[in-house]
Design an enzyme around this catalytic site. Structure first.
Site, short mmCIF file in Angstrom:
data_model
loop_
_atom_site.label_atom_id
_atom_site.label_comp_id
_atom_site.label_asym_id
_atom_site.label_seq_id
_atom_site.Cartn_x
_atom_site.Cartn_y
_atom_site.Cartn_z
N SER A 1 36.63 40.59 -4.94
CA SER A 1 37.19 41.21 -3.74
C SER A 1 36.18 41.21 -2.59
CB SER A 1 37.67 42.62 -4.10
OG SER A 1 38.69 42.99 -3.25
N LYS B 1 33.76 38.00 -1.43
CA LYS B 1 33.39 37.47 -0.11
C LYS B 1 31.85 37.40 -0.06
CE LYS B 1 36.85 40.73 1.87
NZ LYS B 1 38.15 40.32 1.51
N TRP C 1 48.05 40.27 -1.05
CA TRP C 1 47.20 40.72 0.08
C TRP C 1 46.05 39.73 0.29
CZ3 TRP C 1 47.42 43.51 4.15
CH2 TRP C 1 46.32 44.17 4.70
N HIS D 1 45.23 42.43 -8.59
CA HIS D 1 43.89 42.38 -8.01
C HIS D 1 42.90 43.08 -8.95
CE1 HIS D 1 41.26 42.20 -4.49
NE2 HIS D 1 40.88 43.44 -4.75
C1 GCU Z 1 40.74 45.93 0.71
C2 GCU Z 1 40.43 44.88 1.74
C3 GCU Z 1 40.12 43.52 1.10
C4 GCU Z 1 39.06 43.68 0.02
C5 GCU Z 1 39.46 44.75 -0.94
C6 GCU Z 1 38.42 45.12 -1.98
O1 GCU Z 1 41.96 45.66 0.10
O2 GCU Z 1 41.53 44.79 2.61
O3 GCU Z 1 39.64 42.62 2.07
O4 GCU Z 1 38.84 42.45 -0.60
O5 GCU Z 1 39.72 45.96 -0.25
O6 GCU Z 1 37.25 44.82 -1.81
O7 GCU Z 1 38.79 45.77 -2.96
#
Ligand code: GCU
Length: 431
Positions: free
Chosen positions: A267, A271, A358, A408
């Site tokens: 997540s 990144k 998402w 997720h």
């Molecule tokens: C949120 C955010 C995402 C991210 C995620 C996470 O949903 O919008 O960009 O990847 O959190 O890190 O759990």
């Protein structure tokens, strides 16, 4: 970045699932509604020159693209601090019933030991002799949250309150030990001959918009020194910087093959793993799990989370320059396939979850596909075609792609794909 306290406050109060749900309601998930877009050509320099050789990519285009991502999106981080040092605080040669070596290492970012620091938890397999390859990843829950072993130190860093998970007054309690062990299948990783290193990401920079005063930022900003300039590090670049500092330590650890360190993350930390792998070529392999917007997903598709949304809700993640592209994705001088390509020719694995709309699984796959010409130019196989592969099947070459059923999360099934991909690609160096 610095004016959006309200959003950060809202975010702090939101449990993750609710937060995702309410943001997701307004998002577009309809492929038919994606505005027509054209991806920037990875093999064309900003000066309009076509890149046709590996040398041109490595000497001209890659540095140019790296700088663009740095200045326009993640922000520039400082180099290794001169006074970086560490102390091994725990070493058990017979951990996990004799199957593992467990080490805990405190890495200090300055001379002052009361200043910012991070704790690395390192597991090494007992069954393998000689230096081992290691997966290195940041965790969301504190090192003690990744495994129930009572010898793992409870993190003392700021943590988002979560009564049910045992985080009270922004501090972890014993109740939170092992709460996210399903994301970190330590026994399986060790059994396959790999080590695992993990650090709580909040040790490096607590995840809220604090005007860059806490975590490692204390050393660079704060006390009237002013926050980062528009092209300087946001939190993702800061966490990635922390991963590089952990690698500085791993390079000194005889039991670790530092030429075979895979950086992994889920997540926002997926990144982070991608940016860490792009900016620091010492990472031999990169794994991005469900990284979505700002990670593997193509921004121009605007499916699920968008640039505007991410910059609004998480104003501290990217550098200020990135807000220029809110609602103006077509003006970005790159798209996320460029972030994948910056890892070339090193291996990268992108993993998605079917229900994680998402994060736009198809956009994550397409980044991998569109980065393939760069890999091919460097003599490495990428992704063969634009059709998504079947579920639960690791596909691709030096760029791998894997999608599983479900939500997720970082699961044991994802780790099976990581291990298979690492077995194929993280080959022991001959020197
Ligand atoms: C949120 C955010 C995402 C991210 C995620 C996470 O949903 O919008 O960009 O990847 O959190 O890190 O759990």
């Amino acid at each position: 970045m610095r004016t959006l306290w309200l959003w950060s406050f809202v975010f702090l109060l939101c449990p993750r699932a609710d937060e995702r749900m309410s943001m997701a309601q307004e998002a577009n998930y309809d492929e038919a509604k994606i505005p027509p877009y054209e991806l920037p050509d990875l093999l064309l320099t900003t000066g309009g020159e076509q890149v046709t050789t590996a040398e041109q990519w490595l000497k001209v285009r890659r540095p140019e693209l790296l700088r663009l991502f740095e200045e326009q999106m993640f922000g520039r981080a400082p180099s290794r601090p001169v006074d970086l040092h560490w102390q091994i605080t725990d070493e058990d040669q017979a951990a996990l019933a004799g199957r593992a070596i467990r080490k805990q290492v405190t890495i200090y970012f300055s001379k002052d030991r009361s200043g910012p620091r991070m704790d690395l938890l390192l597991w090494l397999p007992k069954s393998v002799s000689g230096p081992v390859p290691v997966f290195l990843g940041l965790n969301f829950v504190g090192n003690h949250g990744t495994h129930p072993d009572p010898a793992i130190r409870l993190t003392e860093s700021w943590m988002r309150d979560d009564d049910k998970a045992g985080v009270v007054n922004n501090l972890a309690t014993e109740q939170s030990r092992g709460r996210d062990q399903s994301s970190w299948p330590v026994a399986e990783i060790l059994a396959r001959g790999y080590g695992l290193g993990t650090i709580y990401y909040g040790d490096i920079d607590p995840d809220f918009d604090d005007q860059f005063q806490n975590g490692v930022h204390q050393l660079y900003h704060g006390s009237g020194r002013g926050g980062p300039t528009p092209e300087q590090w946001g939190s993702i670049a800061t966490w990635a910087w922390g991963l590089s500092r952990a690698l500085d330590y791993l390079q000194t650890e005889a039991a670790v093959d530092a030429k075979r360190v895979a950086v992994v993350g889920h997540s926002r930390l997926g990144k982070t793993a991608m940016w860490a792998g792009a900016i620091d070529e010492r990472f031999a392999l990169v794994i991005s799990n469900n990284s979505g917007c700002g990670g593997a997903a193509l921004s121009r598709r605007r499916i699920g989370e968008t640039v505007q949304r991410i910059n609004t809700v998480f104003p501290h993640w990217f550098c200020d320059n990135f807000t220029q592209y809110n609602g103006r994705e077509d003006e970005l001088p790159f798209d996320q396939h460029g972030l994948v390509a910056l890892v070339a020719p090193r291996p990268i694995l992108i993993t998605s979850a079917e229900e994680d709309r998402w994060a736009d699984p198809r956009g994550e796959f397409l980044s991998a596909f569109h980065a393939s010409p760069v890999y091919e130019l460097l003599g490495q196989p990428g992704i063969a075609g634009p059709d998504m592969p079947p579920m639960h099947q690791l596909s691709g070459g030096r760029i791998g792609y894997f999608i599983r059923a479900g939500e997720h999360a970082m699961t044991k099934m994802d780790w099976e794909a990581y291990l298979e991909f690492a077995d194929r690609n993280l080959v022991r160096s001959t020197q």
